[in-house]
Design a protein around this motif. Structure first.
Motif, short mmCIF file in Angstrom:
data_model
loop_
_atom_site.label_atom_id
_atom_site.label_comp_id
_atom_site.label_asym_id
_atom_site.label_seq_id
_atom_site.Cartn_x
_atom_site.Cartn_y
_atom_site.Cartn_z
N SER A 155 0.86 -1.31 0.05
CA SER A 155 0.14 -0.08 0.07
C SER A 155 0.80 1.20 -0.07
CB SER A 155 -0.85 -0.04 1.28
OG SER A 155 0.05 0.25 2.45
N LEU A 156 0.22 2.37 -0.35
CA LEU A 156 0.88 3.78 -0.27
C LEU A 156 1.21 3.83 1.01
CD1 LEU A 156 1.66 6.25 -1.69
CD2 LEU A 156 -0.41 6.98 -1.40
N PHE A 157 0.52 3.51 2.10
CA PHE A 157 0.93 3.83 3.45
C PHE A 157 2.13 3.03 3.90
CE2 PHE A 157 0.68 1.95 7.88
CZ PHE A 157 0.56 3.09 8.77
N ASP A 158 2.22 1.80 3.35
CA ASP A 158 3.55 1.10 3.69
C ASP A 158 4.72 1.62 2.95
OD1 ASP A 158 2.12 -0.77 5.11
OD2 ASP A 158 1.57 -1.92 3.43
N PHE A 159 4.53 1.97 1.69
CA PHE A 159 5.60 2.50 0.72
C PHE A 159 6.11 3.83 1.35
CE2 PHE A 159 6.96 5.10 -2.93
CZ PHE A 159 7.90 3.96 -3.48
N LEU A 160 5.20 4.69 1.83
CA LEU A 160 5.70 6.18 2.02
C LEU A 160 6.44 5.95 3.45
CD1 LEU A 160 2.77 8.35 1.13
CD2 LEU A 160 5.13 8.15 0.20
N GLY A 161 6.14 4.90 4.30
CA GLY A 161 6.67 4.60 5.51
C GLY A 161 8.28 4.08 5.47
N ARG A 162 8.52 3.55 4.35
CA ARG A 162 9.89 3.02 3.84
C ARG A 162 10.65 3.76 3.02
NH1 ARG A 162 6.57 -1.92 3.19
NH2 ARG A 162 6.73 -1.29 0.74
N ASN A 163 10.17 4.51 2.21
CA ASN A 163 10.86 5.59 0.92
C ASN A 163 10.45 6.88 1.13
OD1 ASN A 163 11.86 2.95 -0.64
ND2 ASN A 163 9.66 2.45 -0.06
N THR A 164 11.47 7.59 0.31
CA THR A 164 11.23 8.85 0.15
C THR A 164 11.33 8.92 -1.47
OG1 THR A 164 13.76 9.31 -0.04
CG2 THR A 164 12.43 9.83 2.03
N LEU A 165 10.78 10.08 -2.06
CA LEU A 165 10.60 10.50 -3.20
C LEU A 165 11.20 11.78 -3.74
CD1 LEU A 165 6.72 9.97 -3.26
CD2 LEU A 165 8.07 8.46 -4.38
N ASP A 166 11.82 11.70 -5.02
CA ASP A 166 12.26 12.98 -5.65
C ASP A 166 10.93 13.90 -5.99
OD1 ASP A 166 11.70 11.89 -7.96
OD2 ASP A 166 13.60 11.50 -8.60
N SER A 167 10.99 15.03 -6.32
CA SER A 167 9.79 15.91 -6.85
C SER A 167 9.27 15.22 -8.03
CB SER A 167 10.34 17.47 -7.15
OG SER A 167 11.40 17.43 -8.14
N SER A 168 9.94 14.64 -9.01
CA SER A 168 9.41 14.12 -10.21
C SER A 168 8.55 12.93 -9.84
CB SER A 168 10.60 13.83 -11.14
OG SER A 168 10.08 12.97 -12.12
N GLY A 169 9.23 12.12 -9.09
CA GLY A 169 8.54 10.98 -8.52
C GLY A 169 7.27 11.26 -7.63
N MET A 170 7.26 12.30 -6.92
CA MET A 170 6.19 12.91 -6.20
C MET A 170 4.95 13.09 -7.14
SD MET A 170 5.62 16.07 -3.73
CE MET A 170 6.19 17.07 -4.95
N ILE A 171 5.12 13.92 -8.24
CA ILE A 171 4.18 14.38 -9.26
C ILE A 171 3.63 13.21 -9.94
CG2 ILE A 171 3.90 15.56 -11.34
CD1 ILE A 171 4.09 17.38 -8.72
N HIS A 172 4.70 12.43 -10.43
CA HIS A 172 4.44 11.05 -11.20
C HIS A 172 3.11 10.31 -10.34
CE1 HIS A 172 4.95 8.15 -14.20
NE2 HIS A 172 5.38 7.39 -13.43
N MET A 173 3.48 10.12 -8.90
CA MET A 173 2.66 9.37 -8.17
C MET A 173 1.30 9.82 -7.93
SD MET A 173 3.45 7.83 -4.26
CE MET A 173 4.52 6.48 -4.82
N ALA A 174 1.02 11.33 -7.66
CA ALA A 174 0.12 11.96 -7.22
C ALA A 174 -1.04 12.12 -8.84
CB ALA A 174 0.51 13.67 -6.88
N LEU A 175 -0.17 12.28 -9.82
CA LEU A 175 -0.90 12.38 -11.03
C LEU A 175 -1.53 10.91 -11.23
CD1 LEU A 175 -2.10 13.55 -13.74
CD2 LEU A 175 0.47 12.85 -14.67
N SER A 176 -0.78 9.87 -11.09
CA SER A 176 -1.61 8.69 -11.17
C SER A 176 -2.77 8.27 -10.43
CB SER A 176 -0.53 7.34 -10.92
OG SER A 176 -0.25 7.17 -9.81
N ILE A 177 -2.88 8.68 -8.81
CA ILE A 177 -3.94 8.90 -8.18
C ILE A 177 -4.92 9.69 -8.63
CG2 ILE A 177 -4.72 9.20 -5.64
CD1 ILE A 177 -1.81 8.64 -4.97
N ALA A 178 -4.72 10.73 -8.92
CA ALA A 178 -5.71 11.64 -9.39
C ALA A 178 -6.36 10.93 -10.79
CB ALA A 178 -5.27 13.21 -9.95
#
Length: 510
Positions: A294-317
């Motif tokens: 889950s995103l909850f598990d993933f964010l607890g273990r990992n950080t993102l760069d700004s590009s990865g953050m936008i990429h991830m947020a766009l996919s959820i939207a």
């Protein structure tokens, strides 16, 4: 020539029967939401009366249940649910407006709803009997002609019998052509659904479910457990519901098999099956497996760069925009609202994008009647992610847009969770749930209402986010998602377009 003539005659009889059968058996029902058609609807399935107790009063709902809404397709399970102390349903099809008759009204007795059904008198002639009087003679004529043709050609078929294989009573189909070895699940789904995204045939679903080996438990929730499973070398996720959660299992399977729902950013549904060994029943829901969890598990273990953050947020939207969108046409899709959007219900794929899962609380919008099919289960959404209007019970549940706006509020909180893990120049925040500093780990409705509605608090946005363009865009979006006034919030489609445009502009700079 004789054989050809007989074949043509038989075909003509069959076509006549098919063309007139539906017209003869068109069933008229009482419908309390069909004000445009004089409170009447027509169906190829059942009339139904739904009875429920609200505020100590017995209330009734009348409508049609079309065959296209049956789940399973051969007979709707909905019609056979047992009456409880607060609700009951009765389906009927023996005569027009049968659901309006007093004999089908469930009665409230000692806080238990029972159905009182009287016998039909010998003087009543139902639409089924009228249909039989017309159809049976036609069928007899066709059968006589067909019998001559059958005996004439039967010797040709005898030579083919050794090619047929027996399918046993368990309904497993190991020799089903699309279950041949070497065919992947993805290819099988594409091959059988023809892009409609309405799910595999039930026989194939059951066959797959009964060939899965459970490997290890990977999650636990209110409904039961989630396991990692294997099917012919492929990983799958198996959500196992307890028998007490049959409604949630049934609802989620039903929603996942909505036509045109399949999408890259919606968790891929594979099969649903109930396993009963005589002493206990397990209800399985099989979906794609994503190793990041889950995103909850993933964010607890990992950080993102700004590009990865936008990429991830766009996919959820993008996933939410597809869910919220209604697609018109015969192969169309109704608009769907999630109602329990949170980081634990979103899966992270290997390419860094996400897929929205857990549709057990989802509601669909019926455009023709402008109604919302709220599921009849006792679950509510997750309190931490509830919009202000849900917490203070001011939301208009008869208006579908209200549910979409509540989803967008939750999306804003999820964006905040993702943004905290964005690593800019080695600086980032530890992972936390929204309102971690304002309410206990398992907050009550009252605690959330005080923080969100009374104190109008929202998660804190650090000043440093304004110095990074990607974080600035994210912070602006999340603020526009969690407005107290629901009508002022952005739509999922607008959020998707904003993030897509920002990503495109960043790619141009590179």
């Amino acid at each position: 020539m004789c054989g050809t003539f007989k074949t043509a005659l038989l075909l003509s009889c069959f076509l006549y029967f098919c063309q007139n059968f539906n017209e003869i058996l068109a069933l008229k029902c009482k419908c309390d939401i069909c004000n445009k058609t004089n409170f009447t609807c027509e169906t190829d399935g059942y009339c139904f009366t739904s009875t429920y107790v609200k505020g100590g009063k017995v209330k009734y709902s009348y409508s049609c249940l079309d065959k296209v809404s049956f789940f399973p397709p051969e007979e709707p399970r909905w019609c056979h649910q047992k009456a409880t102390s607060t609700e009951a349903k009765i389906c009927c099809k023996e005569s027009d407006f049968c659901n309006a008759e007093e004999k089908f009204r469930p009665l409230l007795s000692s806080l238990n709803i029972i159905s009182s059904v009287t016998e039909k008198t010998s003087t009543e002639f139902t639409s089924l009997e009228i249909a039989a009087a017309i159809v049976i003679p036609t069928l007899i004529i066709c059968i006589i002609i067909g019998a001559a043709y059958f005996f004439h050609t039967s010797h040709q078929r005898r030579g083919m019998h050794h090619h047929l294989k027996h399918v046993d009573d368990s309904l497993e189909a190991p020799d089903h052509p699309i279950l041949n070895k070497g065919v992947s699940l993805k290819h099988m789904i594409e091959m059988t659904t023809s892009g409609s995204g309405s799910g595999l045939p039930l026989l194939v679903q059951r066959s797959i479910a009964r060939q899965i080996q459970l490997v290890e438990i990977i999650g636990q929730g209110r409904f039961g457990e989630v396991w990692k499973g294997r099917w012919r070398g492929e990983n799958v996720a198996v959500k196992i519901f307890s028998s007490r959660e049959e409604r949630s299992w049934f609802r989620e399977a039903e929603i996942y098999q909505t036509v045109m729902l399949r999408h890259d950013n919606i968790l891929g549904f594979i099969a649903a099956d109930n396993k009963d060994n005589g002493t206990w029943t397990q209800l399985w829901l099989i979906t794609d497996y994503h190793e990041h969890g889950s995103l909850f598990d993933f964010l607890g273990r990992n950080t993102l760069d700004s590009s990865g953050m936008i990429h991830m947020a766009l996919s959820i939207a993008t996933g939410l925009a597809h869910l919220h969108m209604d697609i018109m046409g015969t192969q169309g899709k109704p608009a769907i609202a999630h109602r329990d959007l949170k980081s634990k219900n979103i899966l992270v794929k290997s390419n860094g994008t996400c897929a929205i899962g857990d549709l057990g609380l989802a509601v669909r919008h019926d455009v023709t009647t402008d109604t919302v099919d709220i599921p009849l289960n006792n679950r509510v959404g997750t309190k931490r992610y509830m919009a202000p209007e849900v917490l203070d019970e001011t939301m208009n549940i008869d208006q579908f847009d209200s549910f979409k706006r509540a989803d967008v509020y939750a999306l804003g909180l999820i964006f905040w969770e993702i943004a905290r893990r964005c690593n800019v120049g080695g600086i980032y925040d530890e992972y936390q749930l929204p309102f971690y500093d304002a309410v206990p780990p398992d907050p009550t409705i009252d605690e959330m209402r005080r923080v969100v509605c009374v104190d109008t608090q929202r998660p804190n946005i650090p000043n440093r986010w304004q110095s990074c363009e990607a974080l600035h865009v994210m912070s602006k979006l999340m603020k526009e998602c969690w407005y107290h006034n629901a009508t002022a919030r952005l739509t999922a489609l607008r959020i998707k377009k904003t993030l897509s445009n920002f990503r495109a502009s960043e790619e141009l700079k590179m």
